[in-house]
Design an enzyme around this catalytic site. Structure first.
Site, short mmCIF file in Angstrom:
data_model
loop_
_atom_site.label_atom_id
_atom_site.label_comp_id
_atom_site.label_asym_id
_atom_site.label_seq_id
_atom_site.Cartn_x
_atom_site.Cartn_y
_atom_site.Cartn_z
N GLY A 45 0.77 -1.24 0.00
CA GLY A 45 0.00 0.00 0.00
C GLY A 45 0.80 1.29 0.00
CD GLU A 100 1.18 1.16 7.17
OE1 GLU A 100 1.40 0.86 5.98
OE2 GLU A 100 0.93 0.32 8.05
CG ASP A 101 -1.20 1.52 3.49
OD1 ASP A 101 -0.99 1.40 4.72
OD2 ASP A 101 -1.67 0.60 2.80
CG ASP A 104 -8.40 1.18 10.33
OD1 ASP A 104 -9.13 2.15 10.52
OD2 ASP A 104 -8.84 0.02 10.17
CE LYS A 132 -9.92 4.25 7.72
NZ LYS A 132 -10.46 2.88 7.50
CG PHE A 153 -12.41 0.17 2.85
CD1 PHE A 153 -11.72 -0.43 3.90
CD2 PHE A 153 -12.04 -0.13 1.55
CE1 PHE A 153 -10.69 -1.32 3.65
CE2 PHE A 153 -11.00 -1.02 1.29
CZ PHE A 153 -10.34 -1.61 2.35
CG ASP A 160 -5.79 -3.70 -1.31
OD1 ASP A 160 -5.36 -3.16 -0.28
OD2 ASP A 160 -6.19 -4.86 -1.36
NE ARG A 166 -2.36 -3.51 -3.72
CZ ARG A 166 -2.42 -3.55 -2.39
NH1 ARG A 166 -2.26 -2.45 -1.69
NH2 ARG A 166 -2.66 -4.68 -1.76
P1 5GP Z 1 -4.35 -1.26 11.16
O1 5GP Z 1 -5.81 -1.49 11.47
O2 5GP Z 1 -3.52 -2.39 11.65
O3 5GP Z 1 -3.89 0.08 11.65
O4 5GP Z 1 -4.25 -1.19 9.60
C1 5GP Z 1 -3.71 -2.27 8.90
C2 5GP Z 1 -3.73 -2.08 7.43
O5 5GP Z 1 -5.05 -2.25 6.98
C3 5GP Z 1 -3.29 -0.74 6.86
O6 5GP Z 1 -1.91 -0.58 6.79
C4 5GP Z 1 -3.90 -0.85 5.48
O7 5GP Z 1 -3.07 -1.61 4.64
C5 5GP Z 1 -5.20 -1.57 5.80
N1 5GP Z 1 -6.28 -0.57 5.94
C6 5GP Z 1 -6.72 0.06 7.05
N2 5GP Z 1 -7.69 0.94 6.75
C7 5GP Z 1 -7.84 0.88 5.40
C8 5GP Z 1 -8.67 1.57 4.47
O8 5GP Z 1 -9.48 2.45 4.77
N3 5GP Z 1 -8.52 1.22 3.15
C9 5GP Z 1 -7.64 0.25 2.74
N4 5GP Z 1 -7.59 -0.02 1.44
N5 5GP Z 1 -6.84 -0.41 3.59
C10 5GP Z 1 -6.94 -0.09 4.90
MG MG Z 2 -5.00 -4.02 1.86
MG MG Z 3 -0.42 -0.83 5.31
#
Ligand code: 5GP
Ligand code: MG
Ligand code: MG
Length: 180
Positions: A45, A100-101, A104, A132, A153, A160, A166
């Site tokens: 990402g 990082e992308d 969340d 977020k 989302f 993605d 992407r």
């Molecule tokens: P975490 O919940 O562990 O912070 O996020 C893990 C991963 O989930 C992120 O790095 C990302 O790759 C994916 N992710 C979280 N929120 C989103 C979103 O809104 N859209 C997309 N496409 N991926 C997300």
């Molecule tokens: Mg993903």
């Molecule tokens: Mg990520």
């Protein structure tokens, strides 16, 4: 009933993202002045965001990638994280900036930070394209944040849904539409 995914409005254009990447690149350059830096991109990402930010970091810089997957449904993560592609560099006594992308829940980065800390780097910080914060489960604040987003989302600019979107040259979000 089939469900077709629909892309919502454009939240950030390519220009918005490039402008912000340039601003943050300059801040990072100042913050690490005189230091070496390893940029550690999270696959897949973060690739577009990394390619933007790195252009504006004027330091002695190396890049590497890591892949961490958190298990859960396709749109939300669980707390269980696994490294599926390890870092290929020695980070002992080095400054590591994770690129990082999106942050969340924070589970992935909390795990990755701990994982890297075991190798005794000099420092570990986070530069994320999107944050977020309303969804946070872990106490984790990224050091450099491109943009804050609501609880949507997000897709595009590296992000993605089911490995699609992407390549969109902007940041948008997914709207599910039922088609009969
Ligand atoms: P975490 O919940 O562990 O912070 O996020 C893990 C991963 O989930 C992120 O790095 C990302 O790759 C994916 N992710 C979280 N929120 C989103 C979103 O809104 N859209 C997309 N496409 N991926 C997300
Ligand atoms: Mg993903
Ligand atoms: Mg990520």
């Amino acid at each position: 009933m089939a469900v077709k995914d629909t892309i919502g409005k454009v939240l950030f254009t390519e220009k918005d993202i490039q402008k912000r990447a340039k601003e943050l690149g300059k801040v990072i350059t100042k913050d690490y002045a005189g230091e070496e830096l390893i940029l550690l991109g999270t696959l897949k990402g973060a690739i577009m965001w990394m390619s933007e930010v790195m252009k504006y970091i004027e330091l002695d810089t190396k890049i590497d990638f890591v892949s961490a997957s958190s298990y859960g449904s396709s749109t939300s993560s669980s707390g269980v994280v696994k490294i599926t592609k390890d870092i290929g560099m020695d980070i002992y006594n080095k400054n590591v900036l994770i690129i990082e992308d999106i942050v969340d829940t924070g589970y992935t980065l909390r795990y990755l930070k701990e994982y890297l800390s075991d190798r005794n780097p000099k420092s570990v910080r986070i530069c994320t394209m999107l944050d977020k914060p309303s969804r946070r489960k872990e106490k984790l604040t990224p050091d450099y944040i491109g943009f804050e987003v609501e609880d949507l989302f997000i897709v595009g600019y590296g992000l993605d849904y089911d490995q699609k979107y992407r390549n969109l040259p902007y940041i948008s979000y997914l709207e599910a539409t039922d088609i009969k």
